[in-house]
Enzyme design. Structure first.
Site, PDB file in Angstrom:
ATOM      1  N   HIS A 116       0.914  -1.161   0.036  1.00 44.71           N
ATOM      2  CA  HIS A 116      -0.106  -0.003  -0.230  1.00 44.71           C
ATOM      3  C   HIS A 116       0.822   1.210  -0.014  1.00 44.71           C
ATOM      4  O   HIS A 116       0.369   2.194  -0.178  1.00 44.71           O
ATOM      5  CB  HIS A 116      -1.093   0.007   1.283  1.00 44.71           C
ATOM      6  CG  HIS A 116      -0.427   0.315   2.465  1.00 44.71           C
ATOM      7  ND1 HIS A 116      -0.162  -0.824   3.370  1.00 44.71           N
ATOM      8  CD2 HIS A 116      -0.026   1.565   3.324  1.00 44.71           C
ATOM      9  CE1 HIS A 116       0.297  -0.201   4.508  1.00 44.71           C
ATOM     10  NE2 HIS A 116       0.312   1.330   4.234  1.00 44.71           N
ATOM     11  N   ASP A 134       0.320  -7.504   1.509  1.00 42.51           N
ATOM     12  CA  ASP A 134       0.772  -6.142   1.444  1.00 42.51           C
ATOM     13  C   ASP A 134       2.218  -5.906   1.632  1.00 42.51           C
ATOM     14  O   ASP A 134       2.788  -5.424   2.666  1.00 42.51           O
ATOM     15  CB  ASP A 134      -0.003  -5.344   2.974  1.00 42.51           C
ATOM     16  CG  ASP A 134       0.005  -3.845   2.812  1.00 42.51           C
ATOM     17  OD1 ASP A 134       0.389  -3.195   1.771  1.00 42.51           O
ATOM     18  OD2 ASP A 134      -0.682  -3.335   3.577  1.00 42.51           O
ATOM     19  N   SER A 154       4.600   2.816   7.671  1.00 47.67           N
ATOM     20  CA  SER A 154       4.373   1.570   6.991  1.00 47.67           C
ATOM     21  C   SER A 154       5.571   1.262   6.069  1.00 47.67           C
ATOM     22  O   SER A 154       6.455   1.951   5.425  1.00 47.67           O
ATOM     23  CB  SER A 154       3.254   1.770   5.874  1.00 47.67           C
ATOM     24  OG  SER A 154       1.862   1.792   6.623  1.00 47.67           O
TER      25      SER A 154
END
Length: 371
Positions: free
Chosen positions: A109, A140, A223
């Site tokens: 993402h 992911d 992230s």
């Protein structure tokens, strides 16, 4: 469950009343990463004094506290150079240097649909360009590769996820809110969590098993960064942070989730070697489905929309229109609950699938396939 993703949009899914924040950030926001470290024992007396000039005793920090601080400083010096900032045209995130060839692992993402990125390494004032190698939204995870490998690029050391323990001290490293090379500290709060993301606004819709829950602060931009133990090993890639809908979607302090290092190594290793994922290790039924509701508008199962020819469901006699209500010992009410149940299984496992067809309940044995 309300799921907040990097672009600040809200998505609704089923589950506990907690929201998950994918930690990629807009350029107007920031990026970051996190990393944990294993607790190290400190030797020496619990306390120690030092004499002052008058011959009296003056209190100093316990040796154990000093030893722990030294561990923090050592780990930060060792690991932070392996954590980078990744910038696309709109979003920022973090990444971890995978090898000395310039491969960097991050979240799917974070890269989104883009192919080209600018990468900033720790302690570097300039940026480097990088190209997407492969993105695997189902877990992911993604790998990008630097176009030119800078001198002294230092790969991170991946730890053994099986050895991660609750209570273990960890450090999260990255660029939360654009503050590059930031470090936060916490513990492993839980292991073995299965967590589902939203599927819009930057999220991949992934259901990820065996995630590491941590109290180390995970913020937008973290992230793809590193969760590191006190042995200087990356034990996870921070991916989600929890928010509380009852607090207007603000962050729930101390609840973050990281993809375990074992899965990171498996997926990234395949991408580096083959240019794609050839063995996901993720169980699948071989269907496309959607959540259905009952007369009270409550989730009541997963309606089979498409059955892949020759797949596990097809071989077991499951047809479009069937409504799946149970997988093994787990009740299925939504597509998310089905994904989470499958995440706990492995390809090749035998399980029972219960469904209704024309109002009649049926149960069949299924050998799960691979996603």
């Amino acid at each position: 469950m309300d799921v907040f993703l990097g672009r600040g949009r809200l998505f609704r899914s089923t589950g506990p009343l907690v929201a998950l924040l994918c930690c990629a950030a807009l350029l107007s926001g920031c990026s970051g990463s996190s990393s944990p470290k294993k607790a190290a024992s400190a030797s020496g007396d619990a306390t120690a004094g030092a004499e002052d000039v008058s011959g009296g005793r003056q209190a100093v920090a316990p040796r154990s506290a000093n030893a722990l601080q030294d561990d923090y400083l050592r780990v930060i010096r060792d690991v932070l150079p392996s954590v980078v900032q990744i910038q696309g045209s709109n979003d920022l995130g973090s990444g971890v240097v995978y090898d000395d060839k310039g491969h960097i692992v991050t979240n799917a993402h974070v890269v989104g649909n883009e192919k080209r990125f600018r990468v900033t390494t720790a302690g570097s004032e300039g940026t480097f360009t990088a190209t997407l190698v492969y993105s695997y939204p189902e877990q992911d995870l993604a790998v990008v590769k630097l176009d030119k490998v800078p001198h002294g690029l230092k790969p991170a050391s991946l730890g053994d996820s099986e050895k991660v323990e609750v209570g273990q001290i960890v450090l999260a490293m990255g660029s939360p809110l654009g503050l590059s090379s930031s470090v936060t500290q916490g513990i492993v709060s839980a292991t073995g969590r299965t967590v589902s993301e939203g599927s819009g606004g930057g999220g991949t819709g992934a259901t990820i098993a065996n995630m590491v829950q941590t109290s180390a602060a995970i913020n937008p931009g973290n992230s793809g960064g590193a969760l590191v133990n006190l042995d200087g090993q990356v034990i996870g890639i921070p991916t989600l942070a929890a928010t509380d809908p009852q607090l207007g979607g603000s962050a729930a302090p101390g609840i973050g989730f990281a993809i375990p290092a074992s899965m990171v190594g498996t997926i990234a290793g395949q991408i580096v070697k083959y240019g794609k994922v050839v063995d996901s290790g993720r169980a699948a039924l071989g269907i496309t489905g959607r959540t259905v509701v009952d007369a009270d508008y409550q989730p009541a199962g997963v309606a089979v929309v498409v059955v892949r020819p020759g797949g596990p469901a097809d071989e077991a006699g499951i047809r479009p229109g069937d409504i799946i209500t149970r997988l093994g010992d787990t009740d299925i009410t939504t597509i998310t609950s089905l994904s989470e149940a499958l995440a706990a299984d492995r390809p090749g496992a035998r399980t029972k699938v219960t469904f209704t067809r024309d109002g009649r309940r049926q149960t069949v044995d299924v050998t799960l396939g691979e996603q």
